[in-house]
Write an enzyme that holds these catalytic residues in place. Structure first.
Site, mmCIF file in Angstrom:
data_model
loop_
_atom_site.group_PDB
_atom_site.id
_atom_site.type_symbol
_atom_site.label_atom_id
_atom_site.label_comp_id
_atom_site.label_asym_id
_atom_site.label_seq_id
_atom_site.Cartn_x
_atom_site.Cartn_y
_atom_site.Cartn_z
ATOM 1 N N VAL A 1 0.864 -1.178 0.000
ATOM 2 C CA VAL A 1 0.000 0.000 0.000
ATOM 3 C C VAL A 1 0.901 1.228 0.000
ATOM 4 O O VAL A 1 1.842 1.306 0.796
ATOM 5 C CB VAL A 1 -0.922 0.021 1.231
ATOM 6 C CG1 VAL A 1 -1.844 1.230 1.173
ATOM 7 C CG2 VAL A 1 -1.724 -1.279 1.328
ATOM 8 N N CYS A 2 0.627 2.167 -0.897
ATOM 9 C CA CYS A 2 1.348 3.424 -0.941
ATOM 10 C C CYS A 2 2.869 3.163 -1.072
ATOM 11 O O CYS A 2 3.284 2.365 -1.912
ATOM 12 C CB CYS A 2 1.008 4.253 0.293
ATOM 13 S SG CYS A 2 1.433 5.992 0.197
#
Length: 317
Positions: free
Chosen positions: A102-103
């Site tokens: 994520v990210c």
């Protein structure tokens, strides 16, 4: 039962952790026995998120077995990781049936060599850095998430929720994912190849007032004549000078900016109104439904009607 393991570390982005965790926890409520969710830090000690929250892990990484789904969140700590965490990911990442970031968690996977030869994304602000530091990765800055085999990477924060919903849908079916989305009051589900940010955010704001005014005009009149010649006249510049100055100051050509504005406008009307496809195509500057359909299929991978069905599903059913 699928084990979902989320890696924790200091300066993690808390929403990168809690967003996917809430999705899988909701799916477990919907279909008991589907997921066992665990968190782990290097030594099993609590970590302090970048927001100041303290997160208490279930385990130390050394004590957990290889999970079905391994989630690596982002945050400032992902960009300056403890070498021991990188080593753990290098050894254990390939053993997971699904590897997810994520990210800026993509930076951790990249540092462990787990994205080499793959297409991947991360938060738009760090895509150039990821591509520069890891040339073996095919970095795509546009989508909100990318799935390449068993490895999935997502963009900034809330896109981790979109990706987690896609994984739940893969595991348990659309109705399960839709139910979770309803409870979280989020859309099911943004297509992975939806753009990370709006046309206005994608382009820099021009320095010169005439060019800024043209940018504003475009966003307010997507159905108008937005040819270079027409826009140049509005800026009181020659077409050639206008095109060159617009790209220099905004980072994209006038045509590209117009394309993004029209697509964003059409998406918003599909999401928020009951207007017909033909009416929306005219209002967005496409002229015909077929012209709009070609753009949607090429850019988002789905026709306007399908896009509307997906994006409005959680709020209308």
């Amino acid at each position: 039962m699928r084990t979902v393991l989320v890696v924790l570390f200091d300066d993690v982005q808390s929403l990168d952790v809690t967003g996917p965790v809430e999705v899988f926890a909701g799916a477990e409520v919907y279909a008991g026995g589907s997921y066992r969710i665990r968190t782990a830090s290097l030594d099993g000690a609590p970590v302090r998120a970048s927001s100041g929250l303290t997160l208490v892990p279930d385990h130390a990484l050394a004590d957990v077995s290889d999970p079905h789904t391994l989630i690596v969140p982002g945050g400032q700590g992902a960009r300056r990781p403890d070498p021991r965490l990188t080593d753990w990911l290098r050894r254990h990442g390939p053993r997971a049936e699904r590897l997810v970031s994520v990210c800026t968690g993509a930076a951790l996977l990249a540092g462990a060599g787990l994205l080499d030869g793959r297409r991947a994304t991360t938060h738009w602000a760090y895509c150039d850095e990821l591509a520069r530091d890891h040339p073996a990765i095919d970095v795509d800055p546009d989508p909100i998430y990318v799935r390449d085999g068993h490895v999935s990477t997502s963009a900034g924060v809330t896109s981790g929720i979109d990706l987690a919903l896609a994984l739940v849908e893969e595991d348990l079916g659309r109705e399960a994912a839709l139910t979770v989305a309803r409870h979280l009051v989020v859309f099911l589900r943004r297509p992975g190849n939806q753009a990370q940010f709006s046309a206005q955010l994608a382009a820099q704001t021009a320095q010169r007032a005439p060019l800024r005014e043209v940018q504003q005009w475009i966003t307010e009149h997507p159905d108008d004549d937005l040819s270079v010649e027409s826009l140049a006249a509005r800026a009181r510049l020659s077409p050639r000078h206008f095109a060159r100055a617009f790209q220099a100051e905004t980072g994209m050509t006038p045509g590209r900016f117009v394309e993004r504005v029209r697509l964003e406008h059409a998406r918003r009307l599909l999401e928020d109104t009951a207007d017909g496809i033909e009416e929306i195509s005219r209002a967005s500057g496409y002229g015909t439904p077929e012209a709009m359909r070609r753009v949607f299929v090429k850019t988002l991978g789905s026709a306007p009607a399908e896009y509307r069905r997906r994006f409005r599903a959680a709020s209308t059913q």
